[in-house]
Design a protein around this motif. Structure first.
Motif, PDB file in Angstrom:
ATOM      1  N   ILE A 132     -93.044  52.362 -46.693  1.00 48.41           N
ATOM      2  CA  ILE A 132     -94.291  53.121 -46.805  1.00 48.41           C
ATOM      3  C   ILE A 132     -95.414  52.140 -47.118  1.00 48.41           C
ATOM      4  CG2 ILE A 132     -95.497  54.887 -48.161  1.00 48.41           C
ATOM      5  CD1 ILE A 132     -92.828  56.324 -48.381  1.00 48.41           C
ATOM      6  N   ILE A 133     -96.452  52.175 -46.321  1.00 48.23           N
ATOM      7  CA  ILE A 133     -97.556  51.211 -46.475  1.00 48.23           C
ATOM      8  C   ILE A 133     -98.751  51.903 -47.114  1.00 48.23           C
ATOM      9  CG2 ILE A 133     -99.154  49.711 -45.202  1.00 48.23           C
ATOM     10  CD1 ILE A 133     -96.735  49.588 -43.136  1.00 48.23           C
ATOM     11  N   ASN A 134     -99.218  51.334 -48.220  1.00 50.14           N
ATOM     12  CA  ASN A 134    -100.304  51.969 -48.956  1.00 50.14           C
ATOM     13  C   ASN A 134    -101.661  51.408 -48.508  1.00 50.14           C
ATOM     14  OD1 ASN A 134    -102.029  53.055 -50.841  1.00 50.14           O
ATOM     15  ND2 ASN A 134    -100.559  52.877 -52.519  1.00 50.14           N
ATOM     16  N   ALA A 135    -102.224  52.033 -47.482  1.00 47.15           N
ATOM     17  CA  ALA A 135    -103.511  51.556 -46.937  1.00 47.15           C
ATOM     18  C   ALA A 135    -104.644  51.769 -47.933  1.00 47.15           C
ATOM     19  CB  ALA A 135    -103.819  52.283 -45.633  1.00 47.15           C
ATOM     20  N   GLY A 190    -101.411  65.843 -49.952  1.00 43.00           N
ATOM     21  CA  GLY A 190    -100.928  66.067 -48.586  1.00 43.00           C
ATOM     22  C   GLY A 190    -100.848  64.748 -47.865  1.00 43.00           C
ATOM     23  N   ILE A 191    -100.537  64.825 -46.591  1.00 44.68           N
ATOM     24  CA  ILE A 191    -100.473  63.584 -45.808  1.00 44.68           C
ATOM     25  C   ILE A 191    -101.892  63.125 -45.505  1.00 44.68           C
ATOM     26  CG2 ILE A 191     -99.772  62.613 -43.589  1.00 44.68           C
ATOM     27  CD1 ILE A 191     -97.275  64.052 -43.825  1.00 44.68           C
ATOM     28  N   THR A 192    -102.745  64.095 -45.145  1.00 41.07           N
ATOM     29  CA  THR A 192    -104.166  63.790 -44.984  1.00 41.07           C
ATOM     30  C   THR A 192    -104.854  64.156 -46.290  1.00 41.07           C
ATOM     31  OG1 THR A 192    -103.928  64.513 -42.709  1.00 41.07           O
ATOM     32  CG2 THR A 192    -106.148  64.158 -43.481  1.00 41.07           C
ATOM     33  N   ILE A 193    -105.619  63.211 -46.826  1.00 41.00           N
ATOM     34  CA  ILE A 193    -106.237  63.463 -48.136  1.00 41.00           C
ATOM     35  C   ILE A 193    -107.699  63.853 -47.977  1.00 41.00           C
ATOM     36  CG2 ILE A 193    -106.783  62.476 -50.391  1.00 41.00           C
ATOM     37  CD1 ILE A 193    -103.819  62.843 -50.007  1.00 41.00           C
ATOM     38  N   PRO A 222     -94.518  57.006 -42.426  1.00 40.07           N
ATOM     39  CA  PRO A 222     -93.363  56.197 -42.843  1.00 40.07           C
ATOM     40  C   PRO A 222     -92.714  55.483 -41.661  1.00 40.07           C
ATOM     41  CG  PRO A 222     -93.184  58.469 -43.616  1.00 40.07           C
ATOM     42  CD  PRO A 222     -94.331  58.434 -42.665  1.00 40.07           C
ATOM     43  N   ARG A 223     -92.219  54.302 -41.943  1.00 40.35           N
ATOM     44  CA  ARG A 223     -91.480  53.538 -40.928  1.00 40.35           C
ATOM     45  C   ARG A 223     -90.078  53.276 -41.439  1.00 40.35           C
ATOM     46  NH1 ARG A 223     -96.603  52.705 -40.176  1.00 40.35           N
ATOM     47  NH2 ARG A 223     -97.418  51.676 -38.327  1.00 40.35           N
ATOM     48  N   GLU A 224     -89.208  52.787 -40.533  1.00 42.53           N
ATOM     49  CA  GLU A 224     -87.856  52.415 -40.956  1.00 42.53           C
ATOM     50  C   GLU A 224     -87.548  51.059 -40.345  1.00 42.53           C
ATOM     51  OE1 GLU A 224     -84.455  55.443 -41.034  1.00 42.53           O
ATOM     52  OE2 GLU A 224     -83.884  54.051 -39.447  1.00 42.53           O
ATOM     53  N   SER A 225     -87.051  50.140 -41.189  1.00 41.35           N
ATOM     54  CA  SER A 225     -86.744  48.806 -40.645  1.00 41.35           C
ATOM     55  C   SER A 225     -85.540  48.909 -39.706  1.00 41.35           C
ATOM     56  CB  SER A 225     -86.466  47.820 -41.779  1.00 41.35           C
ATOM     57  OG  SER A 225     -85.411  48.300 -42.571  1.00 41.35           O
ATOM     58  N   MET A 226     -85.628  48.229 -38.573  1.00 43.13           N
ATOM     59  CA  MET A 226     -84.561  48.335 -37.577  1.00 43.13           C
ATOM     60  C   MET A 226     -83.438  47.341 -37.864  1.00 43.13           C
ATOM     61  SD  MET A 226     -87.076  48.751 -34.359  1.00 43.13           S
ATOM     62  CE  MET A 226     -85.916  48.743 -33.022  1.00 43.13           C
ATOM     63  N   GLU A 227     -83.794  46.207 -38.542  1.00 43.62           N
ATOM     64  CA  GLU A 227     -82.758  45.217 -38.860  1.00 43.62           C
ATOM     65  C   GLU A 227     -83.046  44.612 -40.230  1.00 43.62           C
ATOM     66  OE1 GLU A 227     -84.608  41.582 -36.286  1.00 43.62           O
ATOM     67  OE2 GLU A 227     -83.737  43.273 -35.167  1.00 43.62           O
ATOM     68  N   ASP A 228     -82.106  43.842 -40.755  1.00 43.74           N
ATOM     69  CA  ASP A 228     -82.321  43.182 -42.046  1.00 43.74           C
ATOM     70  C   ASP A 228     -83.510  42.228 -41.927  1.00 43.74           C
ATOM     71  OD1 ASP A 228     -80.031  44.483 -42.653  1.00 43.74           O
ATOM     72  OD2 ASP A 228     -78.878  42.723 -43.261  1.00 43.74           O
ATOM     73  N   VAL A 229     -84.381  42.244 -42.925  1.00 43.33           N
ATOM     74  CA  VAL A 229     -85.563  41.367 -42.888  1.00 43.33           C
ATOM     75  C   VAL A 229     -85.719  40.681 -44.237  1.00 43.33           C
ATOM     76  CG1 VAL A 229     -88.059  41.264 -42.457  1.00 43.33           C
ATOM     77  CG2 VAL A 229     -86.736  43.126 -41.491  1.00 43.33           C
ATOM     78  N   LYS A 230     -86.159  39.402 -44.218  1.00 44.03           N
ATOM     79  CA  LYS A 230     -86.530  38.724 -45.464  1.00 44.03           C
ATOM     80  C   LYS A 230     -88.049  38.660 -45.495  1.00 44.03           C
ATOM     81  CE  LYS A 230     -83.926  35.753 -48.355  1.00 44.03           C
ATOM     82  NZ  LYS A 230     -83.277  36.839 -48.916  1.00 44.03           N
ATOM     83  N   GLY A 246    -100.365  47.726 -35.147  1.00 48.93           N
ATOM     84  CA  GLY A 246     -99.173  47.487 -34.331  1.00 48.93           C
ATOM     85  C   GLY A 246     -98.867  48.645 -33.407  1.00 48.93           C
ATOM     86  N   ARG A 247     -97.654  48.618 -32.869  1.00 49.57           N
ATOM     87  CA  ARG A 247     -97.311  49.599 -31.833  1.00 49.57           C
ATOM     88  C   ARG A 247     -97.316  51.031 -32.345  1.00 49.57           C
ATOM     89  NH1 ARG A 247     -92.050  47.408 -29.045  1.00 49.57           N
ATOM     90  NH2 ARG A 247     -91.618  46.780 -31.175  1.00 49.57           N
ATOM     91  N   ARG A 248     -97.133  51.203 -33.652  1.00 43.51           N
ATOM     92  CA  ARG A 248     -97.105  52.560 -34.203  1.00 43.51           C
ATOM     93  C   ARG A 248     -98.478  53.018 -34.689  1.00 43.51           C
ATOM     94  NH1 ARG A 248     -92.779  56.106 -35.341  1.00 43.51           N
ATOM     95  NH2 ARG A 248     -93.692  57.731 -34.083  1.00 43.51           N
ATOM     96  N   GLY A 249     -99.479  52.161 -34.513  1.00 44.31           N
ATOM     97  CA  GLY A 249    -100.826  52.507 -34.975  1.00 44.31           C
ATOM     98  C   GLY A 249    -101.371  53.729 -34.244  1.00 44.31           C
ATOM     99  N   CYS A 250    -102.469  54.270 -34.751  1.00 43.94           N
ATOM    100  CA  CYS A 250    -103.042  55.503 -34.193  1.00 43.94           C
ATOM    101  C   CYS A 250    -103.455  55.326 -32.731  1.00 43.94           C
ATOM    102  CB  CYS A 250    -104.265  55.899 -35.024  1.00 43.94           C
ATOM    103  SG  CYS A 250    -105.146  57.294 -34.325  1.00 43.94           S
ATOM    104  N   PRO A 251    -102.916  56.136 -31.834  1.00 41.31           N
ATOM    105  CA  PRO A 251    -103.318  56.016 -30.431  1.00 41.31           C
ATOM    106  C   PRO A 251    -104.692  56.642 -30.155  1.00 41.31           C
ATOM    107  CG  PRO A 251    -101.657  57.727 -30.677  1.00 41.31           C
ATOM    108  CD  PRO A 251    -101.849  57.131 -32.031  1.00 41.31           C
ATOM    109  N   GLY A 252    -105.218  57.389 -31.139  1.00 44.91           N
ATOM    110  CA  GLY A 252    -106.498  58.074 -30.903  1.00 44.91           C
ATOM    111  C   GLY A 252    -107.683  57.302 -31.454  1.00 44.91           C
TER     112      GLY A 252
END
Ligand code: HEM
Length: 252
Positions: free
Chosen positions: A145-148, A234-237, A124-132, A189-195
């Protein structure tokens, strides 16, 4: 738990940066206060836990879904074994250097990650500012929440998305590295998997070595379509029931 500590609490990052300046300052003098050491040990523990939590489950889940799909699609298994065995001819063991030419192997992994992203809703992410966005107003501090999983099966992006067909990746530039938004099993993006780099190589190597040395079949009288494909929760399916296969060493 470690993973959640880190993504849920922004104070993690504040602590991390203040810790690094702390360490720079103190290491110069080779003096570490008890408090700094405690924070340092806490950080090491949390980061180790993060890496284990995020790295083990996802990697073996991917491999289990790959083997499941290959057992359901014997022609894909045969093509993969032919590729790997041909390229590995004369070698007793496949190494990382051999993976570069294994295009079908890479396609199998991408197709499986499209079909069964181990973390289907990413983190899950949280928007830092108002976005359109697309005409919608998303206020700051909205949980996103992004449904990959759904993105990977979107008929607007994929031809016959419900079909498992690694060939779709053979002449395609689409990759899992977060630049093609129709395929984001590792996020983006910056929050993507580092592994990601490590994860891809580990899966490629494990899969190549398995199909190089062994033949796989479903238990007697079982057909591919009989395989239970129910997903767990679960988080991992993962698969809800363990995958059963008959494995025999390959003599070639
Ligand atoms: C096939 C294997 C893997 C898959 C599919 C996968 C997928 C993901 C996804 C979807 C995320 C969330 C990214 C986002 O929300 O944008 C994530 C985060 C993470 N992954 Fe992976 N991962 C895999 C393997 C690994 C490995 C092997 C490691 C470490 C060695 C690792 C370490 C991490 C860490 C530490 C995070 C959390 C990053 C953060 O808190 O921002 N992952 N992974």
């Amino acid at each position: 738990m470690g993973l959640f500590h880190s993504f849920a609490s922004s104070s993690f990052f504040i602590t991390a940066s203040s810790l690094s300046s702390f360490m720079r300052m103190n290491l110069n003098k080779v003096v570490l206060s008890i408090a700094t050491l405690q924070i340092l040990l806490f950080m090491i523990r949390e980061l180790t836990l993060d890496t284990f939590t995020a790295g083990t489950d996802t990697t073996y889940t991917t491999l289990e879904w790959i083997m499941t799909e290959l057992l359901r699609h014997p022609r894909a298994m045969e093509k993969l074994q032919n590729e790997v065995r041909q390229l590995a001819q004369g070698k007793s063991e496949i190494t990382e250097d051999d993976l570069g030419n294994m295009q079908y192997l890479k396609a199998v992994i991408k197709e499986t990650l499209r079909f069964h992203p181990p973390i289907p809703l990413l983190l899950p992410r949280e928007s830092m500012e108002d976005v359109k966005l697309l005409g919608y107003h998303i206020p700051a501090k909205t949980q996103v929440i992004i449904n990959a999983w759904t993105i990977g099966r979107d008929p607007l992006s994929w031809e016959n998305p419900e079909e498992y067909r690694p060939e779709r990746f053979l002449n395609s530039n689409i990759d899992v590295k977060g630049l093609n938004f129709e395929l984001i099993p590792f996020g983006a993006g910056r929050r993507g998997c580092p592994g990601i780099t490590f994860a891809i190589i580990v899966n490629e190597l494990a899969l190549a070595r398995l199909v190089h040395k062994f033949n796989f079949a479903l238990p007697e009288r079982m057909k591919g379509e009989d395989l239970d494909m129910t997903e767990g929760t679960g988080i991992t399916i993962r698969r809800q029931s363990p995958l059963l296969a008959v494995v025999t060493p390959c003599s070639t």
